[in-house]
Write an enzyme that holds these catalytic residues in place. Structure first.
Site, PDB file in Angstrom:
ATOM      1  N   THR A  96       0.467  -1.286  -0.280  1.00  0.00           N
ATOM      2  CA  THR A  96      -0.135   0.021  -0.314  1.00  0.00           C
ATOM      3  C   THR A  96       1.171   1.091   0.043  1.00  0.00           C
ATOM      4  O   THR A  96       1.495   1.238   0.809  1.00  0.00           O
ATOM      5  CB  THR A  96      -1.271   0.201   1.505  1.00  0.00           C
ATOM      6  OG1 THR A  96      -1.330  -1.061   1.197  1.00  0.00           O
ATOM      7  CG2 THR A  96      -1.523   0.852   1.509  1.00  0.00           C
ATOM      8  N   LYS A 171      -7.063   2.702  -3.320  1.00  0.00           N
ATOM      9  CA  LYS A 171      -6.594   1.559  -1.943  1.00  0.00           C
ATOM     10  C   LYS A 171      -6.461   2.697  -0.797  1.00  0.00           C
ATOM     11  O   LYS A 171      -6.659   2.006  -0.067  1.00  0.00           O
ATOM     12  CB  LYS A 171      -5.537   0.863  -2.280  1.00  0.00           C
ATOM     13  CG  LYS A 171      -4.027   0.419  -0.823  1.00  0.00           C
ATOM     14  CD  LYS A 171      -5.509  -0.901  -0.140  1.00  0.00           C
ATOM     15  CE  LYS A 171      -4.774  -1.203   0.747  1.00  0.00           C
ATOM     16  NZ  LYS A 171      -5.885  -2.276   1.624  1.00  0.00           N
ATOM     17  N   LYS A 239       0.092   4.755   9.017  1.00  0.00           N
ATOM     18  CA  LYS A 239       1.245   5.201   7.069  1.00  0.00           C
ATOM     19  C   LYS A 239      -0.152   5.830   5.896  1.00  0.00           C
ATOM     20  O   LYS A 239       0.233   6.568   5.691  1.00  0.00           O
ATOM     21  CB  LYS A 239       1.453   3.999   6.714  1.00  0.00           C
ATOM     22  CG  LYS A 239       2.480   3.802   5.603  1.00  0.00           C
ATOM     23  CD  LYS A 239       1.989   3.377   4.847  1.00  0.00           C
ATOM     24  CE  LYS A 239       1.924   1.871   4.821  1.00  0.00           C
ATOM     25  NZ  LYS A 239       1.304   0.610   4.021  1.00  0.00           N
TER      26      LYS A 239
HETATM   27  N1  LIG Z   1      -1.976  -6.082   7.271  1.00  0.00           N
HETATM   28  C1  LIG Z   1      -2.765  -6.382   6.889  1.00  0.00           C
HETATM   29  O1  LIG Z   1      -4.295  -6.373   6.876  1.00  0.00           O
HETATM   30  C2  LIG Z   1      -3.179  -5.668   5.367  1.00  0.00           C
HETATM   31  C3  LIG Z   1      -3.484  -5.807   4.195  1.00  0.00           C
HETATM   32  C4  LIG Z   1      -4.399  -4.809   3.133  1.00  0.00           C
HETATM   33  C5  LIG Z   1      -2.230  -4.770   2.850  1.00  0.00           C
HETATM   34  N2  LIG Z   1      -1.316  -4.309   3.632  1.00  0.00           N
HETATM   35  C6  LIG Z   1      -0.278  -3.492   3.217  1.00  0.00           C
HETATM   36  O2  LIG Z   1       1.029  -4.466   2.909  1.00  0.00           O
HETATM   37  C7  LIG Z   1       2.214  -3.858   3.067  1.00  0.00           C
HETATM   38  C8  LIG Z   1       2.648  -5.620   4.009  1.00  0.00           C
HETATM   39  O3  LIG Z   1       1.436  -5.516   5.357  1.00  0.00           O
HETATM   40  P1  LIG Z   1       1.914  -6.768   6.490  1.00  0.00           P
HETATM   41  O4  LIG Z   1       1.296  -6.637   6.987  1.00  0.00           O
HETATM   42  O5  LIG Z   1       2.022  -7.947   5.274  1.00  0.00           O
HETATM   43  O6  LIG Z   1       3.034  -5.703   6.968  1.00  0.00           O
HETATM   44  P2  LIG Z   1       4.244  -6.422   8.022  1.00  0.00           P
HETATM   45  O7  LIG Z   1       3.869  -7.795   8.407  1.00  0.00           O
HETATM   46  O8  LIG Z   1       4.945  -5.578   8.382  1.00  0.00           O
HETATM   47  O9  LIG Z   1       5.549  -6.838   6.647  1.00  0.00           O
HETATM   48  C9  LIG Z   1       5.931  -6.060   5.630  1.00  0.00           C
HETATM   49  C10 LIG Z   1       7.375  -5.912   5.135  1.00  0.00           C
HETATM   50  O10 LIG Z   1       7.664  -4.991   5.107  1.00  0.00           O
HETATM   51  C11 LIG Z   1       9.155  -5.732   4.627  1.00  0.00           C
HETATM   52  N3  LIG Z   1      10.071  -4.268   5.332  1.00  0.00           N
HETATM   53  C12 LIG Z   1       9.924  -3.154   5.651  1.00  0.00           C
HETATM   54  N4  LIG Z   1      10.756  -2.532   6.333  1.00  0.00           N
HETATM   55  C13 LIG Z   1      11.782  -2.648   4.663  1.00  0.00           C
HETATM   56  C14 LIG Z   1      13.114  -2.428   4.317  1.00  0.00           C
HETATM   57  N5  LIG Z   1      12.989  -0.694   4.812  1.00  0.00           N
HETATM   58  N6  LIG Z   1      13.118  -2.412   3.193  1.00  0.00           N
HETATM   59  C15 LIG Z   1      13.034  -4.340   3.207  1.00  0.00           C
HETATM   60  N7  LIG Z   1      11.834  -4.790   3.195  1.00  0.00           N
HETATM   61  C16 LIG Z   1      11.020  -4.104   4.429  1.00  0.00           C
HETATM   62  C17 LIG Z   1       9.579  -6.313   6.174  1.00  0.00           C
HETATM   63  O11 LIG Z   1      10.770  -6.735   6.079  1.00  0.00           O
HETATM   64  P3  LIG Z   1      11.133  -7.353   7.432  1.00  0.00           P
HETATM   65  O12 LIG Z   1      10.508  -9.151   7.996  1.00  0.00           O
HETATM   66  O13 LIG Z   1      12.617  -7.695   7.986  1.00  0.00           O
HETATM   67  O14 LIG Z   1      10.763  -6.155   8.653  1.00  0.00           O
HETATM   68  C18 LIG Z   1       7.745  -7.090   6.249  1.00  0.00           C
HETATM   69  O15 LIG Z   1       8.671  -8.028   4.947  1.00  0.00           O
HETATM   70  C19 LIG Z   1       1.863  -3.055   3.610  1.00  0.00           C
HETATM   71  O16 LIG Z   1       2.009  -1.357   2.955  1.00  0.00           O
HETATM   72  C20 LIG Z   1       0.040  -2.632   4.194  1.00  0.00           C
HETATM   73  O17 LIG Z   1      -0.015  -1.606   4.807  1.00  0.00           O
HETATM   74  C21 LIG Z   1      -1.735  -5.296   4.924  1.00  0.00           C
END
Ligand SMILES: NC(=O)c1ccc[n+]([C@@H]2O[C@H](COP(=O)([O-])OP(=O)(O)OC[C@H]3O[C@@H](n4cnc5c(N)ncnc54)[C@H](OP(=O)(O)O)[C@@H]3O)[C@@H](O)[C@H]2O)c1
Length: 290
Positions: A96, A171, A239
């Protein structure tokens, strides 16, 4: 078809697992923090040491990363993937991010002869696990058709919103409304309880009724139990409200409610709720409002 999947957090690990299940042997994964790929490697994936290495033989590269900064670093940083993707390869970004950032990444890809789709998703951890996500896609029909079968392994619906940037546009609107809706319900619960109305009664009356958005009902178990283990981390809701506010600024649009909501989530994040589910904003407000 060789596929690379970068970003194995809550969402990415589950999305990648569904692709690996359908294409064992064809998927390379990468995550910044090591250890998160272990289960996927056991399921048949190869793990790359860097984004650059993951991209080397990929026909399609998928990213599911936290923020625009994370995407930029992974794409264009020291070990970034963009300069090692072959010409004609397709990058699909499901992170996102805001529409302006998406369009800038599309320009970076076009300059290198690489194709690009923005394809953020709605649906959370359980939907990712059960391949029930909804993709909101920006980009060409031909590029979408090239990855439609892969998307179908992760989703229940695919919406082609328009050109590059339009998936991200829809989104940010979606999540802005989700963030505000949860706050509205939280404040209603807090006022109702302070007036002596039983919390169960508040849930029973409002959830499923016309006043409260269905997303509040989806969070009922967390609100009732007080177990706010993250499906969607609160820090990413803050965010997303920031991305909506920034996008509105670029367009000259006023968003007084979203900006206030954004600051409430920021305070909650600062007071220890960042990695909990975003519905924990109720707990934050309750502890600080009464
Ligand atoms: N969770 C939901 O319900 C949901 C639904 C729809 C969309 N989203 C969106 O999908 C995306 C991922 O969400 P998530 O819930 O999966 O979050 P998450 O569990 O916090 O995962 C974030 C990912 O980004 C990586 N990351 C963060 N900073 C980084 C950097 N500087 N360089 C490389 N990798 C980095 C993390 O790696 P590390 O493991 O090393 O920290 C991890 O793989 C976000 O944009 C979120 O807004 C989430």
């Amino acid at each position: 078809m060789k596929i690379a999947f970068l970003g194995l957090g809550i969402m990415g690990s589950r999305m990648a697992a569904n692709i690996i299940h359908a294409h064992p042997g064809d998927v390379t994964v990468w995550n910044r923090t090591s250890g998160k790929a272990d289960d996927l490697v056991s399921a048949g994936a190869r793990e790359a040491k860097t984004p650059k290495e993951a991209a080397q033989d990929a026909d399609v590269l998928w990213t599911m990363l936290s923020t625009p900064e994370a995407v930029e670093e992974t794409a264009l940083g020291t070990h970034g993937f963009l300069d090692s993707l072959k010409k004609g390869a397709l990058w699909v970004d499901s992170s996102t991010v805001d529409p302006s950032f998406t369009r800038r990444m599309a320009e970076e890809t076009a300059r290198r002869g690489i194709r690009f789709l923005d394809a953020p998703v709605t649906g959370s951890k359980e939907a990712a696990q059960k391949a029930q996500l909804v993709f909101l896609v920006g980009g060409s029909e031909a590029d979408l058709n090239a990855v439609r079968p892969l998307m179908e392994h992760m989703s229940r619906a695919i919406t082609h919103v328009g050109d590059v940037g339009m998936g991200s546009s829809l989104k940010v609107v979606n999540n802005m409304m989700a963030g505000i809706a949860l706050l509205a319900f939280s404040e209603g619960l807090i006022l109702g309880e302070s007036l002596g109305i039983d919390r169960q009664r508040l849930f029973d009356i409002f959830i499923g009724g016309p006043i409260i958005a269905p997303i509040a009902g989806m969070k009922r178990a967390k609100l009732e139990s007080g177990n706010f283990e993250a499906d969607f981390p609160l820090q990413w809701m803050q965010k997303d409200l920031h991305l909506a506010a920034q996008t509105a600024y670029e367009k000259g649009v006023a968003l007084p409610v979203a900006n206030t909501a954004k600051e409430i989530y920021l305070l909650a994040a600062r007071y220890g709720f960042a990695e909990l589910d975003f519905s924990s904003v109720y707990d934050f407000l309750r502890k600080n409002s009464v």
